[in-house]
Design a protein around this motif. Structure first.
Motif, short mmCIF file in Angstrom:
data_model
loop_
_atom_site.label_atom_id
_atom_site.label_comp_id
_atom_site.label_asym_id
_atom_site.label_seq_id
_atom_site.Cartn_x
_atom_site.Cartn_y
_atom_site.Cartn_z
N ASN A 416 0.87 -1.18 0.00
CA ASN A 416 0.00 0.00 0.00
C ASN A 416 0.91 1.23 0.00
N GLU A 417 1.07 1.83 -1.19
CA GLU A 417 2.04 2.93 -1.34
C GLU A 417 1.59 4.16 -0.56
N ALA A 418 0.25 4.36 -0.48
CA ALA A 418 -0.26 5.54 0.22
C ALA A 418 0.03 5.45 1.71
N ASN A 420 2.23 3.31 2.99
CA ASN A 420 3.62 2.83 3.17
C ASN A 420 3.61 1.55 4.03
N TYR A 421 2.77 0.59 3.61
CA TYR A 421 2.52 -0.61 4.42
C TYR A 421 2.62 -1.83 3.52
N LEU A 422 3.31 -2.90 4.01
CA LEU A 422 3.55 -4.12 3.22
C LEU A 422 2.86 -5.30 3.92
N THR A 423 2.10 -6.06 3.14
CA THR A 423 1.40 -7.23 3.68
C THR A 423 1.84 -8.48 2.93
N THR A 424 2.26 -9.53 3.71
CA THR A 424 2.68 -10.80 3.12
C THR A 424 1.63 -11.85 3.50
N THR A 425 1.12 -12.57 2.51
CA THR A 425 0.10 -13.61 2.74
C THR A 425 0.69 -14.98 2.41
N LEU A 426 0.65 -15.89 3.39
CA LEU A 426 1.16 -17.26 3.21
C LEU A 426 -0.02 -18.23 3.35
N ARG A 427 -0.17 -19.13 2.43
CA ARG A 427 -1.23 -20.17 2.52
C ARG A 427 -0.56 -21.52 2.73
N PHE A 428 -0.99 -22.19 3.84
CA PHE A 428 -0.42 -23.50 4.19
C PHE A 428 -1.47 -24.58 4.02
N ASN A 429 -1.05 -25.75 3.49
CA ASN A 429 -1.90 -26.94 3.36
C ASN A 429 -1.53 -27.96 4.44
N PHE A 430 -2.54 -28.59 5.03
CA PHE A 430 -2.34 -29.66 6.03
C PHE A 430 -2.38 -31.00 5.31
N LYS A 465 -14.27 -31.40 8.29
CA LYS A 465 -13.00 -32.03 7.94
C LYS A 465 -12.97 -32.29 6.45
N GLU A 466 -12.10 -31.60 5.78
CA GLU A 466 -11.99 -31.74 4.34
C GLU A 466 -10.74 -32.53 4.01
N LYS A 467 -10.72 -32.95 2.78
CA LYS A 467 -9.55 -33.73 2.35
C LYS A 467 -8.32 -32.86 2.30
N ASN A 468 -8.45 -31.65 1.69
CA ASN A 468 -7.32 -30.70 1.61
C ASN A 468 -7.69 -29.46 2.41
N MET A 469 -7.12 -29.39 3.59
CA MET A 469 -7.42 -28.26 4.47
C MET A 469 -6.28 -27.26 4.39
N SER A 470 -6.64 -25.97 4.45
CA SER A 470 -5.61 -24.91 4.37
C SER A 470 -6.01 -23.71 5.23
N VAL A 471 -4.98 -22.98 5.66
CA VAL A 471 -5.20 -21.73 6.41
C VAL A 471 -4.31 -20.65 5.81
N ASP A 472 -4.76 -19.37 5.99
CA ASP A 472 -3.99 -18.23 5.49
C ASP A 472 -3.37 -17.47 6.66
N VAL A 473 -2.11 -17.16 6.51
CA VAL A 473 -1.39 -16.37 7.51
C VAL A 473 -1.01 -15.02 6.89
N LYS A 474 -1.43 -13.92 7.51
CA LYS A 474 -1.09 -12.56 7.02
C LYS A 474 -0.17 -11.86 8.00
N ILE A 475 0.95 -11.39 7.46
CA ILE A 475 1.94 -10.70 8.30
C ILE A 475 2.10 -9.29 7.72
N GLY A 476 1.75 -8.30 8.50
CA GLY A 476 1.83 -6.89 8.04
C GLY A 476 2.90 -6.12 8.77
N GLU A 477 3.55 -5.19 8.05
CA GLU A 477 4.59 -4.37 8.67
C GLU A 477 4.65 -3.02 7.94
N ALA A 478 4.95 -2.00 8.73
CA ALA A 478 5.14 -0.65 8.16
C ALA A 478 6.55 -0.53 7.61
N MET A 479 6.67 0.14 6.43
CA MET A 479 8.00 0.27 5.80
C MET A 479 8.71 1.47 6.37
#
Length: 479
Positions: A416-418, A420-430, A465-479
């Motif tokens: 987010n240039e306005a 000045n914020y960076l967000t990283t999204t990680l998706r993990f499968n179980f 309970k699904e066959k392919n389960m996943s969760v999203d992890v969001k890590i935000g930080e100011a630049m």
């Protein structure tokens, strides 16, 4: 487009004794008129002669008494400074005369390091005013004013060919003014005077008067630096009978030569201009000026205006043709340039069509979505380059969140240039068959241990309970 040097010329010599009009054509004297006073018949003949060749250049030649000359030397400086110094002296010398001018006589050389200027001034209005009106009426091609003593100066080297360092005096009989004396030193004119005709026509008495005037002139030369024993060369150009009377007088000068006007013409190589019976020098001296380059041309305020008026009147057809030619050439060049621009426009249109066709083919050949992704990638790269940050450092998050049985499915980041914020999204499968709750808690623990100062969110486990389960992890930080 303008004509070269004219083969004909008028010289209107004006003096206290009368007016002489000389018409030179093709290196010969074509016509000659003398007017004493303002005789209507003579003036009419003279005007008719002027009207016969209106394109021939006409010069007024002044042979009156009121002419002042002063030779000035300027110590060696640059040319502009020397001229300005001479002009300043001219303002004091001229005293509001009608004619006032300076012209260069000699430049600095290895023998003399000074600039030499001749200052010339004269009251001429009373002589030229009437004849200017005549010239205006006839429409003559007026060019300017000549000074008769300076024209005599032009023949001096032909007459005096001996030691140039001697003082030199020349006396010439003129029809328009009388006996003109000119004095030279080192081939430069320093003094002139005019002796009017004597009332006695006896040659012996006239010769005696000339002798006496020469002696008076020599005595007056002391103010110019003349010393008693300085050598003097004397030349007198008079009629045949006066020459005979002068020949019996004993002159004490270094060398003495007495010539008739015809003998002078032979010396100048112009014997066809005058006859053996001519008694005056006006014609031969001005004929010599006609054949050679004029040294200097003068003007009063009125004659300068007349010159400009005549120049525009006589050359207006040529000036019009000249301007018309320029306009025609400019239009032709413009049309050629316009035609060239049309050709260039046609070529550009053809190239645009070819490029449009290539773009269509490229659009059909490539996945547009992938192209958009490339543009997005370029835009993100421009933004990150501007903030001097590389998202590759976020790869360390993957290592810190490594949990057995959990695999990284995707890795994304957003800036987010306005803000000045960076967000990283990680998706993990179980992995199926594992203890999902235990793995989820281990993932939370690693987030809490490694990212205490970051803005961290983790999605909840799906209820079903699904066959392919996943969760999203969001890590935000100011630049």
């Amino acid at each position: 487009m303008f004509s070269s040097k004219s083969k004909s010329k008028f010289m209107l010599s004006i003096g206290e004794e009368g007016i002489m009009l000389l018409y030179f054509k093709n290196n010969t004297l074509n016509k000659r008129y003398f007017v004493k006073g303002k005789n209507d018949k003579a003036v009419s003949d003279l005007s008719s002669c002027l009207s016969s060749d209106k394109r021939a250049p006409l010069y007024l030649v002044l042979n009156h008494a009121d002419q002042n000359y002063s030779l000035q030397t300027i110590p060696r400086v640059n040319r502009i400074s020397a001229y300005l110094s001479a002009k300043a002296k001219m303002e004091h010398f001229a005293r509001n005369n009608d004619i006032s001018s300076v012209f260069l006589v000699e430049k600095p050389n290895k023998f003399n390091q000074n600039w030499c200027y001749l200052l010339v001034s004269s009251k001429a209005k009373h002589l030229v005013e009437y004849w200017l009106s005549v010239l205006i009426e006839t429409g003559s091609n007026f060019k300017g004013i000549l000074m008769f003593p300076i024209e005599i100066n032009n023949i001096a080297k032909k007459v005096f060919y001996e030691d140039p360092n001697n003082w030199k005096i020349i006396v010439v009989a003129t029809k328009t003014g009388g006996y003109r004396q000119v004095v030279f030193r080192e081939n430069k004119m320093i003094f002139t005077r005019l002796v009017p005709f004597t009332n006695d026509n006896l040659p012996g008495i006239i010769a005696g008067g000339i002798y006496q005037e020469v002696q008076n002139t020599i005595r007056s030369l002391t103010k110019f630096g003349f010393r008693k024993n300085d050598p003097i060369d004397l030349c007198m150009v008079v009629s045949e009978d006066i020459k005979a009377s002068l020949s019996v007088i004993h002159f004490s000068e270094n060398s003495v030569s007495i010539l008739t006007p015809y003998e002078l013409s032979k010396l100048l190589g112009s014997e066809l201009a005058v006859s053996e019976k001519d008694s005056f020098c006006d014609t031969i001296i001005l004929f010599h000026s006609f054949k050679n380059k004029l040294t200097v041309i003068f003007n009063t305020k009125e004659t300068k205006e007349l010159y400009l008026l005549n120049y525009l009147h006589l050359n207006s057809p040529r000036i019009f043709l000249y301007l018309a030619s320029i306009l025609i050439i400019a239009n032709i060049l413009h049309l050629l340039n316009l035609h060239s621009n049309f050709n260039i426009a046609d070529n550009l249109s053809a190239k645009k069509g070819a490029l449009d066709n290539r773009l269509i083919k490229l659009s059909q050949s490539y996945n547009v979505k992938k192209i958009d992704e490339v543009y997005d990638f370029i835009n993100i790269n421009n933004i990150l380059s501007k903030i001097e940050y590389s998202p590759l450092v976020q790869i360390k998050y993957v290592e810190r969140l490594k949990v057995p049985g959990i695999e990284l499915q995707s890795f994304e980041w957003n800036c987010n240039e306005a803000k000045n914020y960076l967000t990283t999204t990680l998706r993990f499968n179980f992995q199926p068959g594992k203890n999902v709750s235990y793995q989820y808690k281990e993932l939370q623990k690693k987030l809490n241990d490694n990212f205490r100062t970051y803005d961290v969110t983790i999605s909840s486990l799906p209820v079903a309970k699904e066959k392919n389960m996943s969760v999203d992890v969001k890590i935000g930080e100011a630049m």
